[in-house]
Design an enzyme around this catalytic site. Structure first.
Site, PDB file in Angstrom:
ATOM      1  N   ARG A 187     -23.904   3.314   1.673  1.00 21.77           N
ATOM      2  CA  ARG A 187     -23.960   1.851   1.788  1.00 21.77           C
ATOM      3  C   ARG A 187     -24.561   1.431   3.121  1.00 21.77           C
ATOM      4  O   ARG A 187     -25.397   0.518   3.190  1.00 21.77           O
ATOM      5  CB  ARG A 187     -22.540   1.280   1.661  1.00 21.77           C
ATOM      6  CG  ARG A 187     -21.953   1.380   0.268  1.00 21.77           C
ATOM      7  CD  ARG A 187     -20.454   1.099   0.264  1.00 21.77           C
ATOM      8  NE  ARG A 187     -19.930   0.974  -1.095  1.00 21.77           N
ATOM      9  CZ  ARG A 187     -18.646   1.069  -1.414  1.00 21.77           C
ATOM     10  NH1 ARG A 187     -17.735   1.297  -0.462  1.00 21.77           N
ATOM     11  NH2 ARG A 187     -18.268   0.936  -2.677  1.00 21.77           N
ATOM     12  N   HIS A 237     -12.044   6.362   4.913  1.00 23.07           N
ATOM     13  CA  HIS A 237     -12.776   5.612   3.884  1.00 23.07           C
ATOM     14  C   HIS A 237     -11.970   4.336   3.660  1.00 23.07           C
ATOM     15  O   HIS A 237     -11.095   4.267   2.805  1.00 23.07           O
ATOM     16  CB  HIS A 237     -12.880   6.426   2.596  1.00 23.07           C
ATOM     17  CG  HIS A 237     -13.414   5.648   1.430  1.00 23.07           C
ATOM     18  ND1 HIS A 237     -14.656   5.050   1.438  1.00 23.07           N
ATOM     19  CD2 HIS A 237     -12.875   5.349   0.216  1.00 23.07           C
ATOM     20  CE1 HIS A 237     -14.854   4.427   0.282  1.00 23.07           C
ATOM     21  NE2 HIS A 237     -13.774   4.587  -0.472  1.00 23.07           N
ATOM     22  N   ASP A 297     -19.591   5.378   1.973  1.00 24.89           N
ATOM     23  CA  ASP A 297     -19.752   4.395   3.052  1.00 24.89           C
ATOM     24  C   ASP A 297     -21.080   4.616   3.776  1.00 24.89           C
ATOM     25  O   ASP A 297     -21.783   3.666   4.135  1.00 24.89           O
ATOM     26  CB  ASP A 297     -18.603   4.516   4.058  1.00 24.89           C
ATOM     27  CG  ASP A 297     -17.250   4.518   3.390  1.00 24.89           C
ATOM     28  OD1 ASP A 297     -16.640   3.458   3.279  1.00 24.89           O
ATOM     29  OD2 ASP A 297     -16.824   5.607   2.969  1.00 24.89           O
ATOM     30  N   ARG A 333       0.827  -1.195   0.000  1.00 28.92           N
ATOM     31  CA  ARG A 333       0.000   0.000   0.000  1.00 28.92           C
ATOM     32  C   ARG A 333       0.871   1.259   0.000  1.00 28.92           C
ATOM     33  O   ARG A 333       0.527   2.266  -0.612  1.00 28.92           O
ATOM     34  CB  ARG A 333      -0.907  -0.021   1.244  1.00 28.92           C
ATOM     35  CG  ARG A 333      -2.025   1.013   1.191  1.00 28.92           C
ATOM     36  CD  ARG A 333      -2.903   0.911   2.415  1.00 28.92           C
ATOM     37  NE  ARG A 333      -4.039   1.828   2.303  1.00 28.92           N
ATOM     38  CZ  ARG A 333      -4.814   2.163   3.323  1.00 28.92           C
ATOM     39  NH1 ARG A 333      -4.600   1.658   4.506  1.00 28.92           N
ATOM     40  NH2 ARG A 333      -5.829   2.996   3.162  1.00 28.92           N
TER      41      ARG A 333
END
Length: 314
Positions: A152, A176, A149, A89
């Protein structure tokens, strides 16, 4: 529509092109510019969008360059590198930081007074990178944050309770991503607080239901990517909602990625929190009453992102 409105989209991948289509459907602007390093892709998207103009509100849509950022009300950055097999990452973030250096350097040559809206992941990290690289006012650099988010989250709650998700009022805040925080303590449906542990409550959610809802909220992107390779529809709607609030000066309260200073014990990091969004971008950050557990999780989310920012020199 009144005065001319202009959005520039940098990056015509799944998110950028779907967002362009959403802007066209909603009739948000008079001028829409698409910029991509693959100019043929941008030209193809523009041609396809223009073929629908008989069926929509009039919009001047074209493939452009960074010089077209001049006078743009909003510049949306949806460009970035995808994670490669075996890549960490941190490596991905470093590549995206290099991309942002180039993009924001070009934008700054032509516009330093619009609103910069960041959609590229990891969105909170890159919102802070964009803020520092651009030198723009804090309120003029916004990340999509936890709006997606939250959408959702409300959908899954509405689906569980068999009610319209627009009647569900609750938030996801923080990163997020994996350390995001659901605010169960302030969740309401039609004004009824769902935090009650009374199974007789009309909108009772069992601990098992809450765990499932949050798990599916947090892991939604993984599920979608596994099935079709990318997320694009809901994030495009989220970006359009933010743009609508800016362009219409709606003062809507939306959970977006903001630069925080002494907010619930958190400073010098961009995270998703509710903010009043109007013509000047982030006009006011809204303070929240959190439970002790929620506050601890939020601060932990901030700590995680600050470590990542340090690792890439920000």
């Amino acid at each position: 529509m009144g005065k001319s409105r202009k959005i520039v989209i940098v990056g015509c991948g799944e998110v950028g092109s779907t967002f362009a289509f959403t802007v066209l459907l909603k009739g948000l602007v008079n001028e829409l510019i698409l910029i991509d390093k693959n100019r043929k892709k941008a030209l193809g998207d523009v041609l396809d969008l223009n073929h629908g103009l008989m069926l929509t509100q009039p919009v001047n849509i074209k493939a452009g360059g960074f010089e077209d950022c001049k006078d743009a009300d909003i510049i949306v950055i949806a460009a970035g590198a995808a994670q490669m097999p075996g890549e960490t990452r941190i490596d991905l973030m470093n590549r995206n930081v290099a991309i942002f250096r180039e993009i924001i350097g070009e934008i700054n040559k032509h516009n330093q007074s619009g609103i910069l809206l960041v959609a590229t992941n990891p969105v909170d990290i890159l919102t802070q990178v964009a803020l520092k690289l651009s030198g723009w006012k804090r309120g003029h650099v916004i990340g999509s944050g936890t709006l997606l988010d939250t959408s959702r989250f409300r959908y899954l709650i509405g689906d569980t309770l068999k009610v319209d998700p627009r009647s569900v009022h609750g938030l996801i805040i923080g990163e997020h991503g994996d350390s995001e925080v659901p605010l169960w303590s302030s969740l309401t449906v039609a004004g009824i607080n769902v935090a009650s542990n009374d199974p007789g409550s009309q909108f009772y959610l069992s601990p098992e239901q809450k765990d499932r809802i949050f798990h599916n909220t947090k892991n939604a992107a993984y599920q979608i990517i596994e099935n079709k390779g990318a997320t694009n529809y809901a994030i495009a709607l989220a970006l359009a909602r933010i743009c609508e609030s800016i362009l219409e000066d709606q003062k809507s309260i939306l959970p977006v990625s903001c630069y925080l200073e002494n907010y619930l014990g958190v400073s010098d990091v961009c995270l998703g929190v509710p903010a009043i969004i109007g013509k000047d971008g982030i006009e006011q950050i809204v303070s929240l009453p959190l439970s002790d557990t929620e506050r601890e999780l939020f601060q932990r989310s901030a700590g995680k992102l600050k470590e990542l920012l340090t690792s890439i020199g920000f």
